[in-house]
Design a protein around this motif. Structure first.
Motif, PDB file in Angstrom:
ATOM      1  N   ILE B 126      -5.303   2.730  -5.288  1.00  0.00           N
ATOM      2  CA  ILE B 126      -4.809   1.364  -5.098  1.00  0.00           C
ATOM      3  C   ILE B 126      -4.040   1.267  -3.784  1.00  0.00           C
ATOM      4  O   ILE B 126      -4.193   0.309  -3.023  1.00  0.00           O
ATOM      5  CB  ILE B 126      -3.931   0.942  -6.289  1.00  0.00           C
ATOM      6  N   GLY B 127      -3.247   2.276  -3.497  1.00  0.00           N
ATOM      7  CA  GLY B 127      -2.520   2.301  -2.235  1.00  0.00           C
ATOM      8  C   GLY B 127      -3.450   2.250  -1.039  1.00  0.00           C
ATOM      9  O   GLY B 127      -3.225   1.490  -0.095  1.00  0.00           O
ATOM     10  N   LEU B 128      -4.508   3.035  -1.096  1.00  0.00           N
ATOM     11  CA  LEU B 128      -5.459   3.065   0.023  1.00  0.00           C
ATOM     12  C   LEU B 128      -6.198   1.738   0.141  1.00  0.00           C
ATOM     13  O   LEU B 128      -6.435   1.246   1.252  1.00  0.00           O
ATOM     14  CB  LEU B 128      -6.459   4.216  -0.168  1.00  0.00           C
ATOM     15  N   LEU B 129      -6.557   1.159  -0.995  1.00  0.00           N
ATOM     16  CA  LEU B 129      -7.224  -0.147  -0.949  1.00  0.00           C
ATOM     17  C   LEU B 129      -6.325  -1.181  -0.282  1.00  0.00           C
ATOM     18  O   LEU B 129      -6.781  -2.021   0.480  1.00  0.00           O
ATOM     19  CB  LEU B 129      -7.584  -0.607  -2.362  1.00  0.00           C
ATOM     20  N   ASN B 130      -5.039  -1.080  -0.552  1.00  0.00           N
ATOM     21  CA  ASN B 130      -4.102  -2.050   0.025  1.00  0.00           C
ATOM     22  C   ASN B 130      -3.980  -1.908   1.533  1.00  0.00           C
ATOM     23  O   ASN B 130      -3.644  -2.866   2.222  1.00  0.00           O
ATOM     24  CB  ASN B 130      -2.717  -1.887  -0.609  1.00  0.00           C
ATOM     25  N   GLU B 131      -4.226  -0.709   2.019  1.00  0.00           N
ATOM     26  CA  GLU B 131      -4.138  -0.500   3.466  1.00  0.00           C
ATOM     27  C   GLU B 131      -5.276  -1.170   4.211  1.00  0.00           C
ATOM     28  O   GLU B 131      -5.255  -1.266   5.439  1.00  0.00           O
ATOM     29  CB  GLU B 131      -4.124   1.005   3.778  1.00  0.00           C
TER      30      GLU B 131
END
Lengths: 207, 207
Positions: B126-131
């Motif tokens: 999820i963190g990477l998707l947000n980036e």
DNA sequence: ACCTGAACACCGTTCAAGT
DNA sequence: ACCTGAACACCGTTCAAGT
């Protein structure tokens, strides 16, 4: 466990004695700590420093621990903010014309409130749901509101029968967590909720 | 940023010089730290103590920091485990008979792997998707796999056209997060995924 | 070039002493 | 009865000294 609830003195079973009163300065300190916690959690999320909370509240760190023995207790207390507003809203939704639209609005409102203290609300909510039936009373209120709204929609045949309020609450809070820090969080969350809402409709035989 | 990737020496632009070699003991230490991290994260989740990782690996804490400057780097490195297996599976799914069933299995596999290191995979994902677009290459692989699988199902008319792979990945990882610590996590996750999958089908005109 | 571990900073938590 | 803050423990992070 807590004997400090202000509005509902449900403790102390025997003898109609009045519930134990707090010293007024203690009561005021509790309020201050809670306000400080709201600010700190809104700024730094679930992991905000408790020493910072004490500083903001203008009390010693020991006082924070006295009123809220664990961080979780403080989180749950702040969580109560959302419960109160959501609970008020639920009464209206239960008599709204369209049961499915009512469910949709109920969930959309949850998303909005979930953003207030960063991931706090969703995290606490999911944690409480995991604890099962004997969870905190705050959660029970939300769960029974949700159950009523879901069951009404199911009775009207507009929501599939094989889900319950816990499922729905989990899904909406999961979305809140997953979109929290996304660039366009609210819009994204709304879109994902749309997908979930469609998934909640019953499958017609022919489809 | 990292110059330590073993399989793809894409750094060092000018002059066809071989990529900078590591000393073999450094390479071995990196492996040890990674193994230790896998064990620690599997046991204690995302917040596992880095000193504990160093102890398990039998190296000084400084060595952990040398190879992985931030906790996030270590998390992403462990996250790679899942990417590799999922990537291998994706190739098969792209030629499977039923494009919708293929999407379902892709997502179900993600749920399974998400449980491996507690909430680690879902959190990192999820963190990477947000980036957004310029995220880690590990994530790009998964995203493009997902995009291909989703697009194939959309082309076959069995998935609604107004969602993309990122939406779907977010939903499945959200479910992983929300069911992580639930009493009957896997069964619950599977049920919630069922709701989401139904929501991904296109709305027929008459419904 | 890489590793080590002492040193520093910061935070959570407890508890004896105060009012 | 309640509050305070020093004291302790633990962990993340850096860096000078070693090989």
């Amino acid at each position: 466990v807590s004997t400090t609830s202000t509005s509902t003195p449900t403790g102390t079973p025997a003898s109609g004695a009045a519930p134990r009163r707090q010293r007024s300065d203690a009561q005021r300190n509790r309020e201050r700590v809670l306000d400080a916690a709201r600010a700190a959690f809104a700024e730094h999320g679930t992991g905000a420093s408790l020493e910072d909370v004490a500083r903001r509240a203008g009390v010693g760190i020991g006082t924070v621990y006295r009123h809220f023995p664990s961080r979780q207790d403080l989180l749950v207390a702040v969580f109560r903010d959302n419960v109160d507003t959501l609970h008020a809203h639920a009464a209206d939704l239960l008599v709204a014309d369209d049961p499915f639209a009512a469910l949709g609005e109920w969930l959309r409102t949850q998303l909005q409130h979930a953003a207030k203290y960063q991931a706090l609300t969703a995290t606490v909510m999911i944690g409480l749901l995991n604890e099962g039936d004997d969870a905190a009373p705050s959660c029970e209120e939300l769960r029974s509101d949700g159950a009523a709204i879901v069951r009404r929609a199911q009775a009207a045949g507009v929501v599939r029968p094989d889900v319950d309020a816990d499922d729905v609450l989990r899904l909406v809070n999961a979305i809140a967590l997953a979109t929290e820090e996304a660039p366009d969080g609210p819009a994204l969350a709304s879109r994902l909720l749309g997908v979930v809402l469609d998934g909640l409709r019953p499958r017609p035989p022919g489809c």
